[in-house]
Design an enzyme around this catalytic site. Sequence first.
Site, mmCIF file in Angstrom:
data_model
loop_
_atom_site.group_PDB
_atom_site.id
_atom_site.type_symbol
_atom_site.label_atom_id
_atom_site.label_comp_id
_atom_site.label_asym_id
_atom_site.label_seq_id
_atom_site.Cartn_x
_atom_site.Cartn_y
_atom_site.Cartn_z
ATOM 1 N N ASN A 2 0.802 -1.216 0.000
ATOM 2 C CA ASN A 2 0.000 0.000 0.000
ATOM 3 C C ASN A 2 0.839 1.272 0.000
ATOM 4 O O ASN A 2 0.353 2.341 -0.372
ATOM 5 C CB ASN A 2 -0.945 0.016 1.202
ATOM 6 C CG ASN A 2 -0.220 -0.172 2.519
ATOM 7 O OD1 ASN A 2 0.437 -1.189 2.735
ATOM 8 N ND2 ASN A 2 -0.332 0.798 3.419
ATOM 9 N N SER A 59 -11.403 -4.007 0.579
ATOM 10 C CA SER A 59 -12.089 -2.905 1.257
ATOM 11 C C SER A 59 -12.727 -2.000 0.222
ATOM 12 O O SER A 59 -12.058 -1.560 -0.727
ATOM 13 C CB SER A 59 -11.096 -2.112 2.116
ATOM 14 O OG SER A 59 -11.752 -1.129 2.885
ATOM 15 N N ALA A 60 -14.008 -1.699 0.400
ATOM 16 C CA ALA A 60 -14.772 -1.006 -0.640
ATOM 17 C C ALA A 60 -14.269 0.397 -0.926
ATOM 18 O O ALA A 60 -14.276 0.850 -2.077
ATOM 19 C CB ALA A 60 -16.247 -0.961 -0.235
ATOM 20 N N HIS A 61 -13.825 1.128 0.095
ATOM 21 C CA HIS A 61 -13.512 2.542 -0.124
ATOM 22 C C HIS A 61 -12.245 2.755 -0.937
ATOM 23 O O HIS A 61 -11.958 3.873 -1.357
ATOM 24 C CB HIS A 61 -13.401 3.280 1.219
ATOM 25 C CG HIS A 61 -12.137 3.023 1.974
ATOM 26 N ND1 HIS A 61 -11.111 3.942 2.020
ATOM 27 C CD2 HIS A 61 -11.742 1.979 2.725
ATOM 28 C CE1 HIS A 61 -10.131 3.464 2.764
ATOM 29 N NE2 HIS A 61 -10.490 2.282 3.208
ATOM 30 N N THR A 83 -26.278 -7.321 12.791
ATOM 31 C CA THR A 83 -27.175 -6.986 11.694
ATOM 32 C C THR A 83 -26.381 -6.474 10.502
ATOM 33 O O THR A 83 -25.525 -5.599 10.628
ATOM 34 C CB THR A 83 -28.182 -5.912 12.131
ATOM 35 O OG1 THR A 83 -28.931 -6.410 13.245
ATOM 36 C CG2 THR A 83 -29.134 -5.556 10.999
ATOM 37 N N CYS A 135 -3.024 5.153 7.627
ATOM 38 C CA CYS A 135 -3.331 4.697 8.979
ATOM 39 C C CYS A 135 -2.324 5.215 9.996
ATOM 40 O O CYS A 135 -2.579 5.179 11.199
ATOM 41 C CB CYS A 135 -3.385 3.165 9.034
ATOM 42 S SG CYS A 135 -1.836 2.379 8.589
#
Length: 399
Positions: A167, A213-215, A251, A338
């Site tokens: 990354n 990861s979607a973002h 949920t 991060c």
Amino acid sequence: MSAPSLVLNPPCPSAEVVPSEIYLDYAATAPLHPRAAQAMEDGHRLVGNPSSRHGAGREAADALTDARQTIALMFEADADEVVLTAGGSEANTLALWGTFAAVGFRGHLVTSSIEHPAVLANAQALQDLGVEVTFVDPAPSGHVDSEAVARALRPDTALVSVMHANNETGAIQPIRAIADIAVQSAAAFHVDAVHTAGKLDLTSVGATMISVSAHKFGGPRGMGALLVRRGHRLLPVMRGGPQENRLRAGTENVPGALGMAAAVDVCLRKTSMGYRLGMRDRREQLLDGLRAVGGVHLNVAEPVLEETISVRFDGIRADTLADDLDMHGIYVSTGSACHAGEDSVSHVLQAMRLTEDQARGTVRFSLGPGVSPEDVDRVIAVTSRAVKRLRAMAGGIVR
């Protein structure tokens, strides 16, 4: 920002930046794609809990099933092999923690010293519980040698975990070769593909587990997935319900899943050889312009993800340069998001045996489909002026 000639994840209209701004931090997060935003809005209209038996619950469950099937296409997997998570870090945690929890926290883990902290922190925590861990260092090129991974294997190796591409540097790891080595040793193989999902093909990776990861590819933040191939045993990290094949209680985030599925669909439709060549053109344009300044060094060798450019500048600190570019509306990074705000030296660059000064002089420019050739020209011009000014202030040190 000028209009891109290649469109994959154009910025959401509600989040457009002013024309003077140029976003070059796609490796940290990509702008939300309009189709993902619309899908999430549609998902918020579904009032039912997918676990409820009434009509509203069934409608939500059907939407979740459709989203899961679309996400599974990213891996050419069956939908029931996809565990939806709150992001890449949770997916990595489930892969590592869940694998060793299932065997009583015994055995051996092989990983690399350049993994994302979501893998390294879990590896270190597993060590505290009795799991033995071998960290394989990369070559100075930024790549892990598959033969070094093979030498690290032991009869009790339960899992090998190596990322698809780093990354921070974009260095693409020899995943297919490592997968073959893992198969021969009967070890499970986990790939952190957060940095490559939506960019590179994941269908031929050959891993037991893959985290995404979607973002990172135009989907919503707080949404991810872990592919778990049938037959691999995991214990859940989150307990309390039967959701996600009993691997993640709670949920389900239906709007997030719909947004992620929409982004996956866009990527599957738009990611092509033409798109990849476009990214390579932007990369070469930026590198050629930066090298003209002098004292600029690319940190990694091929193969590399075209979108990620890790370069170091002699004689200046990267954080000072990044702040200067920020004042001109150009957004770059000095490493992994991060660890933003920390003064620590990148563990990735240290593992590649860069000196502290070299690591502190490294900037990450990460491209995306919203970056045009005209944007790159402006970035080169502004960066060149900033580097020359900062070097003059520091005494003009260039190696």
